[in-house]
Design a protein around this motif. Structure first.
Motif, PDB file in Angstrom:
ATOM      1  N   SER A   1      -4.959   0.949   6.908  1.00 33.28           N
ATOM      2  CA  SER A   1      -4.047   1.655   6.015  1.00 33.28           C
ATOM      3  C   SER A   1      -4.521   1.490   4.567  1.00 33.28           C
ATOM      4  CB  SER A   1      -2.625   1.120   6.183  1.00 33.28           C
ATOM      5  OG  SER A   1      -2.544  -0.188   5.674  1.00 33.28           O
ATOM      6  N   ALA A   2      -3.948   2.305   3.714  1.00 32.40           N
ATOM      7  CA  ALA A   2      -4.340   2.273   2.299  1.00 32.40           C
ATOM      8  C   ALA A   2      -3.948   0.944   1.655  1.00 32.40           C
ATOM      9  CB  ALA A   2      -3.699   3.436   1.557  1.00 32.40           C
ATOM     10  N   ASN A   3      -2.824   0.381   2.064  1.00 31.88           N
ATOM     11  CA  ASN A   3      -2.385  -0.900   1.472  1.00 31.88           C
ATOM     12  C   ASN A   3      -3.329  -2.036   1.830  1.00 31.88           C
ATOM     13  OD1 ASN A   3      -0.157   0.240   0.254  1.00 31.88           O
ATOM     14  ND2 ASN A   3       1.198  -0.169   1.987  1.00 31.88           N
ATOM     15  N   VAL A   4      -3.832  -2.047   3.058  1.00 31.18           N
ATOM     16  CA  VAL A   4      -4.755  -3.097   3.478  1.00 31.18           C
ATOM     17  C   VAL A   4      -6.076  -2.972   2.725  1.00 31.18           C
ATOM     18  CG1 VAL A   4      -6.046  -4.033   5.430  1.00 31.18           C
ATOM     19  CG2 VAL A   4      -3.673  -3.342   5.737  1.00 31.18           C
ATOM     20  N   GLN A   5      -6.530  -1.740   2.522  1.00 31.62           N
ATOM     21  CA  GLN A   5      -7.769  -1.530   1.771  1.00 31.62           C
ATOM     22  C   GLN A   5      -7.616  -1.992   0.325  1.00 31.62           C
ATOM     23  OE1 GLN A   5      -8.664   2.603   2.330  1.00 31.62           O
ATOM     24  NE2 GLN A   5      -9.819   2.218   4.219  1.00 31.62           N
ATOM     25  N   LYS A   6      -6.485  -1.689  -0.290  1.00 27.87           N
ATOM     26  CA  LYS A   6      -6.240  -2.136  -1.662  1.00 27.87           C
ATOM     27  C   LYS A   6      -6.219  -3.668  -1.725  1.00 27.87           C
ATOM     28  CE  LYS A   6      -3.493   1.795  -3.241  1.00 27.87           C
ATOM     29  NZ  LYS A   6      -2.139   2.219  -3.677  1.00 27.87           N
ATOM     30  N   PHE A   7      -5.579  -4.289  -0.728  1.00 23.52           N
ATOM     31  CA  PHE A   7      -5.509  -5.743  -0.694  1.00 23.52           C
ATOM     32  C   PHE A   7      -6.895  -6.355  -0.539  1.00 23.52           C
ATOM     33  CE2 PHE A   7      -5.156  -9.697   1.734  1.00 23.52           C
ATOM     34  CZ  PHE A   7      -4.405 -10.446   0.839  1.00 23.52           C
ATOM     35  N   ASP A   8      -7.723  -5.783   0.345  1.00 22.49           N
ATOM     36  CA  ASP A   8      -9.082  -6.296   0.533  1.00 22.49           C
ATOM     37  C   ASP A   8      -9.918  -6.161  -0.735  1.00 22.49           C
ATOM     38  OD1 ASP A   8      -8.736  -7.181   3.109  1.00 22.49           O
ATOM     39  OD2 ASP A   8      -9.523  -5.349   4.050  1.00 22.49           O
ATOM     40  N   LYS A   9      -9.793  -5.030  -1.428  1.00 18.33           N
ATOM     41  CA  LYS A   9     -10.522  -4.845  -2.686  1.00 18.33           C
ATOM     42  C   LYS A   9     -10.099  -5.881  -3.713  1.00 18.33           C
ATOM     43  CE  LYS A   9     -11.834  -0.019  -3.079  1.00 18.33           C
ATOM     44  NZ  LYS A   9     -11.593   1.219  -3.840  1.00 18.33           N
ATOM     45  N   ARG A  10      -8.791  -6.081  -3.819  1.00 12.71           N
ATOM     46  CA  ARG A  10      -8.278  -7.047  -4.784  1.00 12.71           C
ATOM     47  C   ARG A  10      -8.730  -8.462  -4.421  1.00 12.71           C
ATOM     48  NH1 ARG A  10      -3.125  -9.860  -5.809  1.00 12.71           N
ATOM     49  NH2 ARG A  10      -3.001 -10.112  -8.044  1.00 12.71           N
ATOM     50  N   LEU A  11      -8.715  -8.785  -3.146  1.00 16.22           N
ATOM     51  CA  LEU A  11      -9.131 -10.101  -2.700  1.00 16.22           C
ATOM     52  C   LEU A  11     -10.613 -10.349  -2.981  1.00 16.22           C
ATOM     53  CD1 LEU A  11      -8.092 -12.634  -1.301  1.00 16.22           C
ATOM     54  CD2 LEU A  11      -8.788 -11.633   0.860  1.00 16.22           C
ATOM     55  N   THR A  12     -11.480  -9.380  -2.711  1.00 16.36           N
ATOM     56  CA  THR A  12     -12.912  -9.554  -2.999  1.00 16.36           C
ATOM     57  C   THR A  12     -13.154  -9.687  -4.494  1.00 16.36           C
ATOM     58  OG1 THR A  12     -13.258  -7.163  -2.950  1.00 16.36           O
ATOM     59  CG2 THR A  12     -13.700  -8.377  -0.926  1.00 16.36           C
ATOM     60  N   ARG A  13     -12.384  -8.947  -5.316  1.00 11.82           N
ATOM     61  CA  ARG A  13     -12.525  -9.052  -6.767  1.00 11.82           C
ATOM     62  C   ARG A  13     -12.119 -10.445  -7.253  1.00 11.82           C
ATOM     63  NH1 ARG A  13      -9.218  -5.090  -8.232  1.00 11.82           N
ATOM     64  NH2 ARG A  13      -7.587  -6.447  -9.018  1.00 11.82           N
ATOM     65  N   ILE A  14     -11.067 -11.001  -6.686  1.00 13.01           N
ATOM     66  CA  ILE A  14     -10.610 -12.332  -7.082  1.00 13.01           C
ATOM     67  C   ILE A  14     -11.622 -13.390  -6.659  1.00 13.01           C
ATOM     68  CG2 ILE A  14      -8.864 -14.092  -6.594  1.00 13.01           C
ATOM     69  CD1 ILE A  14      -6.810 -11.796  -6.496  1.00 13.01           C
ATOM     70  N   VAL A  15     -12.163 -13.271  -5.449  1.00 16.19           N
ATOM     71  CA  VAL A  15     -13.153 -14.239  -4.970  1.00 16.19           C
ATOM     72  C   VAL A  15     -14.411 -14.182  -5.828  1.00 16.19           C
ATOM     73  CG1 VAL A  15     -14.696 -14.776  -3.047  1.00 16.19           C
ATOM     74  CG2 VAL A  15     -12.284 -14.341  -2.619  1.00 16.19           C
TER      75      VAL A  15
END
Length: 114
Positions: free
Chosen positions: A2-16
């Motif tokens: 879903s779009a929400n999961v993709q946004k979360f993954d992008k945000r998580l990789t950016r934070i890492v």
């Protein structure tokens, strides 16, 4: 996904990625608006003298292993034809000529090799 999961993954990789970059150190900056931001410091490269010293140590160690393996007489006999060769071979013979440090290290290594 879903779009929400993709946004979360992008945000998580950016934070890492930001966390890894800040592991080298960070500094605080104040914007024109007064907002305090944290910026990662850039990683410093190795100094040219450190690199040069490492290359010289590896070269001496290589020559010392060769001298310890062949023995000083046989090593000198291997260098003799190079001294009478082309300019490149003569330069190689000059570089591979064992010095005081090389002979000292080769004597220390000969016990380990044999």
């Amino acid at each position: 996904m879903s779009a929400n999961v993709q946004k979360f993954d992008k945000r998580l990789t950016r934070i890492v990625r930001k966390h890894r970059s800040m592991s080298n150190g960070y500094g605080f900056r104040v914007d024109r608006t007064g907002l305090i931001t944290i910026k990662p410091k850039r990683a410093k490269g190795a100094a040219p003298l450190t690199i040069l010293f490492s290359v010289l140590c590896i070269g001496v160690l290589f020559k010392a292993v060769a001298v310890a393996n062949f023995g000083p007489e046989k090593y000198a006999s291997k260098l003799a034809p190079m001294r009478n060769g082309t300019v490149v071979e003569q330069a190689g013979a000059w570089l591979m000529e064992p010095g005081v440090v090389t002979m000292y290290v080769s004597q220390a290594l000969s016990d380990v090799i044999r």
